[in-house]
Write a protein that holds these residues in place. Structure first.
Motif, PDB file in Angstrom:
ATOM      1  N   ILE A   1      45.057  46.748  32.041  1.00 22.88           N
ATOM      2  CA  ILE A   1      45.906  46.121  31.256  1.00 22.88           C
ATOM      3  C   ILE A   1      46.829  47.305  30.565  1.00 22.88           C
TER       4      ILE A   1
ATOM      5  N   GLU B   1      50.365  41.588  42.900  1.00 23.09           N
ATOM      6  CA  GLU B   1      49.181  42.716  43.188  1.00 23.09           C
ATOM      7  C   GLU B   1      49.587  44.222  42.714  1.00 23.09           C
TER       8      GLU B   1
ATOM      9  N   ALA C   1      44.527  40.703  43.373  1.00 21.91           N
ATOM     10  CA  ALA C   1      45.805  40.066  42.507  1.00 21.91           C
ATOM     11  C   ALA C   1      45.208  39.885  41.229  1.00 21.91           C
ATOM     12  N   LEU C   2      46.226  39.952  40.287  1.00 24.34           N
ATOM     13  CA  LEU C   2      46.223  39.567  39.468  1.00 24.34           C
ATOM     14  C   LEU C   2      45.400  39.133  38.608  1.00 24.34           C
ATOM     15  N   SER C   3      44.985  37.393  39.089  1.00 25.15           N
ATOM     16  CA  SER C   3      44.480  36.959  38.928  1.00 25.15           C
ATOM     17  C   SER C   3      43.891  37.027  38.811  1.00 25.15           C
ATOM     18  N   TRP C   4      42.421  37.708  39.402  1.00 28.93           N
ATOM     19  CA  TRP C   4      40.981  38.490  39.252  1.00 28.93           C
ATOM     20  C   TRP C   4      40.644  39.277  38.369  1.00 28.93           C
ATOM     21  N   ILE C   5      41.986  40.024  37.949  1.00 29.55           N
ATOM     22  CA  ILE C   5      42.395  41.154  37.112  1.00 29.55           C
ATOM     23  C   ILE C   5      41.963  40.042  35.612  1.00 29.55           C
ATOM     24  N   LEU C   6      42.903  38.822  35.397  1.00 28.08           N
ATOM     25  CA  LEU C   6      42.884  38.692  34.199  1.00 28.08           C
ATOM     26  C   LEU C   6      41.431  37.497  33.870  1.00 28.08           C
ATOM     27  N   ARG C   7      40.525  37.803  35.385  1.00 29.98           N
ATOM     28  CA  ARG C   7      40.045  36.801  34.563  1.00 29.98           C
ATOM     29  C   ARG C   7      38.270  37.864  34.566  1.00 29.98           C
ATOM     30  N   CYS C   8      38.692  39.100  34.505  1.00 27.01           N
ATOM     31  CA  CYS C   8      37.023  39.454  34.576  1.00 27.01           C
ATOM     32  C   CYS C   8      37.113  40.413  33.280  1.00 27.01           C
ATOM     33  N   PRO C   9      36.079  40.733  32.589  1.00 28.57           N
ATOM     34  CA  PRO C   9      36.278  41.051  31.765  1.00 28.57           C
ATOM     35  C   PRO C   9      36.061  42.574  31.386  1.00 28.57           C
ATOM     36  N   ARG C  10      36.820  43.453  30.445  1.00 25.55           N
ATOM     37  CA  ARG C  10      38.134  44.824  30.580  1.00 25.55           C
ATOM     38  C   ARG C  10      36.797  45.672  31.283  1.00 25.55           C
TER      39      ARG C  10
ATOM     40  N   VAL D   1      39.520  47.293  34.583  1.00 25.15           N
ATOM     41  CA  VAL D   1      40.300  45.762  34.293  1.00 25.15           C
ATOM     42  C   VAL D   1      40.608  46.526  32.836  1.00 25.15           C
TER      43      VAL D   1
END
Lengths: 432, 432
Positions: free
Chosen positions: A140, A155, A170-179, A136
């Motif tokens: 970013i 996406e 989905a971008l929201s999944w990426i934003l909600r995960c630790p790096r 992730v």
């Protein structure tokens, strides 16, 4: 709002949203459109061009020199540029293509090489695809560093070494995960891929069915070559549904901005086909001229039988055409649908037959006439129900768009059978 | 595929996508649906329920006890839960609501308090809204920390201290910015807000026009209370367009899964209205019984005039109804459209009049008959064009859905005027 005082026009138009400016072009008269474009030249951004009605855009684009069109095309996404260029004459198209950057030209020429109304024409070549080995955090950083990526996307597609899509994030999944989480733990492997040659109607049905926001387009080798986003699909769904209404009514494309000669030609063609139908039905009446001379009331009542059959046939036809277009009607439930329509036709025919038969008996004190028109009504309702489903289903089997040609066949059936059953029964029963 | 061997059914269904399982329910016979649901009980996730056709879902939901329905409703997004519950009887609805968590119940009851087919029913209360003082980094941390946020969203709404939306941020913009940038530098202030009581058709047109992915729904005080996402809109656009086709044809809702009695009632109502029309037209023919007895050929030819008028009227009607539904036809271009339709009607009428007039003259060696039918054809085409646009535009002015009732008026006009002009001219010219 228009003419002369172009500064004032400019002031009024300036605060509008590009989509509203595009609408404005449709609202003003045809001969004022070019003038309006001149008055607000530097407001005519690419967003306005992309939003214009096809016919209005063609008018404006044709008035522009090829290098200006090319300049606009370069700023548009591939799909919008293709939409703008595909309607131009072959010659103008070549002139514009010649003015383009080699890279843009290659992209647009590739899109134009796919059939009209296919996924290849709709897709945009601007998308984000990354290998599944990224985390992730890597993604970013990649997005922040690469300025040339598209600014708007929903996406991210994850691809393997052969550039074949293996998952979607989905971008929201990426934003909600630790790096530190790897993408292959975040992505969904359950993806809907669109082959590049798929028809746009089928693409729209997939988007609708699986509630997609964007989807990967793949070539014949399964490699990711583009993406289609839902905002383009929304237009397609609207267009395809409108097309069905207009085709069922024989109104061609029916766009109100279409040049009038094209409209006249489209509608006249349909009317001429229907004229043949009408003549056929009228020749059935011709067989019974003697009976009509003896008993003119038959001529008075016969339009009721044919007209009601036509209405019932149109009802069934509309339902069946929509069910076919939305994939609700398939091989596995055709027989059930035919039986369903027959039951409906029997119920409606019986009700209408009793009503009109009873009314006729009372009004003209003629029970035989009542029985004849009642029976004819039942027969014609069954004809209507059967034709209303069998015609579109058969046309669809032969890969003919049922919306285009069903109505003629159904009306022919209900008109001729309406006249024939009513007048024929009248002669058979010795009524005339 | 069905019956008895439910383990085998389970095995076959298991690998399918929820939307495909939902489709499967539509394909099997009505009486097998409950059995299928039982066989694959634990595959009947909320995604399947949400994707089911309204009628099929009603059948299944009604067979379930209230507490099971409540359990399903709690797992669904507000909008899907509302769609599931809104069609239940008042009594069943109350039973389900009573079983819900207080919080979910409040949300669903609030949604049900908005009118049917309004934005309030469509919106989801699960969305992400943050103050404009946050930076990109704050937002990412906020999203990572708050587990209760929705997992899938496409845009973040930025609100002021009164919870009024002031801007929108696509997730892709956030991902591409360094952490220290404040959101008010990233967000777009140019947003399309949806008032909670807006009709769903209007909402769909906004999404389409401005190519939206999601939009903020606001209450009367301008506060953000929900969001609508484009995947719900895709269904609405399809539905509304289908509705227009089906209503124009008098086929009611026309869903093929509708109970047959509802279908029969809807279609029969329409047919009865049309019966009145047909009787009216036939009474016009009745005025000319004497002429028909003297010259039965008139009865043979008259359906051609009325039928062709009907076709031309339907063409115009379909174009106008679609143009109204898509906001292409507004006050400012109505007059232009009327003139356009008149020009088309004149051109088509003249062409068809010459064709049928000439043909009749040659076939029956009767120039007067040819002139009469040709003139009647021109007149009826003008009637068709005028009725085809004036009827829907007038109904729309009175806030009546032009798709529902226009066709009756237009057909009445073309049938009666077709018979009247043809038979009337025949009598006037001394032909019969």
């Amino acid at each position: 709002l228009d003419e002369e005082d172009s500064d004032r026009v400019y002031e009024l138009v300036e605060p509008l949203h590009p989509a509203d400016i595009a609408d404005l072009f449709e609202l003003v008269n045809e001969d004022e459109r070019l003038q309006l474009a001149r008055s607000i030249r530097d407001l005519m951004g690419v967003e306005v061009i992309a939003e214009l009605n096809d016919w209005v855009r063609e008018l404006l684009i044709e008035a522009l020199p090829a290098d200006v069109v090319a300049e606009i095309a370069e700023q548009l996404d591939t799909d919008d540029a293709v939409a703008m260029i595909e309607d131009l004459d072959r010659e103008d198209q070549q002139a514009v293509l010649a003015e383009l950057d080699p890279e843009d030209r290659a992209a647009i020429e590739a899109a134009l090489s796919y059939p009209e109304e296919s996924a290849g024409r709709l897709m945009s070549r601007e998308f984000v695809a990354v290998p599944e080995t990224m985390t992730v955090g890597d993604l970013i950083d990649f997005l922040r560093e690469h300025r040339e990526l598209p600014t708007e996307f929903w996406e991210v597609f994850i691809v393997d070494a052969m550039h074949r899509p293996v998952g979607t994030c989905a971008l929201s999944w990426i934003l909600r995960c630790p790096r530190n989480i790897p993408l292959y733990d975040v992505m969904s492997r359950d993806q809907t891929l669109i082959p590049v040659d798929m028809d746009q109607e089928e693409v729209a049905l997939r988007f609708q069915k699986y509630a997609l926001i964007s989807a990967a387009v793949t070539d014949s080798a399964g490699r990711l070559i583009g993406q289609i986003t839902v905002d383009d699909i929304v237009h397609i769904i609207q267009e395809e549904a409108s097309e069905d209404i207009l085709r069922l009514s024989g109104a061609g494309d029916g766009d109100i901005n279409e040049p009038i000669l094209i409209t006249v030609r489209a509608r006249l063609t349909w009317l001429c086909v229907n004229l043949a139908t009408a003549i056929l039905a009228s020749s059935v009446v011709g067989l019974f001229q003697g009976a009509i001379t003896r008993f003119a009331l038959l001529a008075v009542l016969m339009p009721i039988v044919s007209g009601m059959g036509g209405n019932a046939g149109t009802q069934t036809l509309a339902v069946v055409v929509r069910a076919i277009a939305t994939n609700q009607l398939t091989d596995s439930n055709t027989v059930r649908m035919i039986l369903r329509e027959l039951r409906i036709a029997t119920a409606n025919g019986a009700a209408l037959g009793l009503l009109i038969g009873g009314g006729t008996t009372l009004l003209f004190s003629n029970p035989l006439l009542g029985a004849v028109i009642g029976a004819a009504m039942v027969i014609n309702n069954l004809v209507a129900g059967l034709a209303g489903i069998l015609v579109p289903v058969t046309l669809d089997r032969f890969r003919i768009d049922p919306a285009v040609s069903s109505a003629v066949f159904v009306t022919t059936a209900t008109d001729t059978m309406g006249f024939f059953s009513f007048l024929g029964l009248a002669v058979l029963t010795g009524l005339a």
